[in-house]
Write an enzyme that holds these catalytic residues in place. Structure first.
Site, PDB file in Angstrom:
ATOM      1  N   GLU A   1       0.807  -1.212   0.000  1.00  0.00           N
ATOM      2  CA  GLU A   1       0.000   0.000   0.000  1.00  0.00           C
ATOM      3  C   GLU A   1       0.847   1.272   0.000  1.00  0.00           C
ATOM      4  OE1 GLU A   1      -2.660  -3.254   1.462  1.00  0.00           O
ATOM      5  OE2 GLU A   1      -0.587  -2.625   1.871  1.00  0.00           O
TER       6      GLU A   1
ATOM      7  N   HIS B   1     -10.852  -5.421   9.307  1.00  0.00           N
ATOM      8  CA  HIS B   1     -11.409  -5.284   7.963  1.00  0.00           C
ATOM      9  C   HIS B   1     -12.733  -4.518   7.966  1.00  0.00           C
ATOM     10  CE1 HIS B   1      -8.573  -8.576   7.393  1.00  0.00           C
ATOM     11  NE2 HIS B   1      -8.672  -8.404   6.093  1.00  0.00           N
TER      12      HIS B   1
END
Length: 337
Positions: free
Chosen positions: A72, A141
């Site tokens: 990322e 998540h």
């Protein structure tokens, strides 16, 4: 490329789901502007990005829709560099939780470059974070982290709640010229409303009244706007008329719209499905306390997550996340004060 600056009236009889509206925006952006590229993890997989990016790589090729390794920080840096070089990249994080790994690039590069280069360059990058709460995805998540990005000077933060705004705000974000954090919630993907076929912009920094009312203002972000409208329907049967404000953009925030609504109703409930401490709900409450205190007839109420990470079991998720009943209860509390 030139696109309309004003908001178009929705096309009568044509409806799209929220996820499909995002997909259509990407199709039209990629078709019309060679400087637009999409970068991220899992962009070729509906499991990652839902209906919002289906088949884009097949239509536009893998050099425009770039599925990157799971890194990322590096991939976000690539997108920021491409923006500084004159392109208009959209960096997609299919789980907003893992945008945290790119925080250095977002905060110390994208947000500060225009300032540190004395205004000589812009960073027209859109960093899209998808919230994937629910479905027993648990603590790592399921996070909604909008307040983190609101706190950083140099960033704009967008959270559409309708299909119409999902498309129009995405197009505005791509052409804003500044780094924009565009946050969409998978719980909204099946929401459907009228969406024009043409490219159009919804202006950043301008909220919307979703329902007019006289008794209490409810400012609700993202999917909580849907829940607030459900609560308003239930409360109307009790003779309570709620005014629903959708900020649409959290930064810049449409302060005048919120304050004028509170001036009319004298009461405020803020609903934001994220944590309370230093959150978007707290910022909106502080704004009204600072600039519209004289209009308040009762304490401000906030509807937020419990101060706990998200659970993984479905029954606990149902208790953990706020719903229409929680918004209605907050309205009743402020009316009773």
């Amino acid at each position: 490329m030139s696109t309309p600056l004003s908001v178009e009236a929705p096309a009568a009889g044509r409806e799209l789901e929220y996820g499909s509206a995002i997909n259509e925006a990407f199709v039209q952006l990629l078709e019309s502007d060679p400087d637009v590229i999409l970068i991220g993890q899992g962009l070729w997989s509906p499991w990652y990005v839902g209906s919002s990016m289906v088949a884009l790589e097949k239509r536009f090729g893998t050099d425009r829709v770039i599925d990157c390794p799971v890194s990322e920080n590096a991939t976000t840096g690539i997108a920021i560099g491409a923006a500084m070089a004159g392109m208009r990249p959209v960096m997609v994080h299919p789980r907003m939780d893992f945008m945290v790994l790119a925080t250095d690039q977002i905060f110390n590069q994208a947000a500060k470059a225009h300032y540190m280069f004395g205004g000589a360059i812009n960073v027209p990058v859109v960093i899209r974070g998808i919230i994937n709460r629910g479905g027993e995805q648990a603590a790592q998540h399921s996070q909604a982290l909008q307040s983190i990005y609101m706190h950083q000077p140099g960033l704009k933060v967008v959270m559409p709640s309708t299909a119409y705004d999902a498309k129009g705000l995405l197009i505005s974000s791509v052409y804003d010229g500044n780094p924009v954090i565009y946050i969409d919630d998978r719980w909204l993907y099946s929401q459907k409303d009228a969406v024009p076929e043409a490219l159009y912009r919804v202006p950043l920094g301008k909220g919307a009244i979703r329902r007019e009312g006289r008794d209490v203002t409810i400012v609700a972000t993202s999917y909580m706007n849907v829940e607030a409208l459900k609560a308003a329907e239930a409360l109307a049967a009790e003779g309570v008329e709620c005014e629903i404000v959708d900020p649409r953009t959290l930064k810049p925030l449409d302060e005048d719209l919120i304050i004028s609504s509170v001036a009319k109703t004298g009461r405020l409930v803020v609903a934001d499905a994220a944590w309370r401490m230093c959150g978007a709900a707290s910022e909106i409450a502080a704004l009204v306390a600072e600039k519209a205190f004289g209009h308040l007839r009762a304490p401000i109420q906030r509807v937020t997550l419990a101060e706990s990470p998200a659970p993984s079991a479905a029954p606990l998720e149902k208790a953990y996340y706020p719903w229409a009943d929680d918004v209605a209860a907050a309205v009743r509390r402020t009316l009773a004060s």
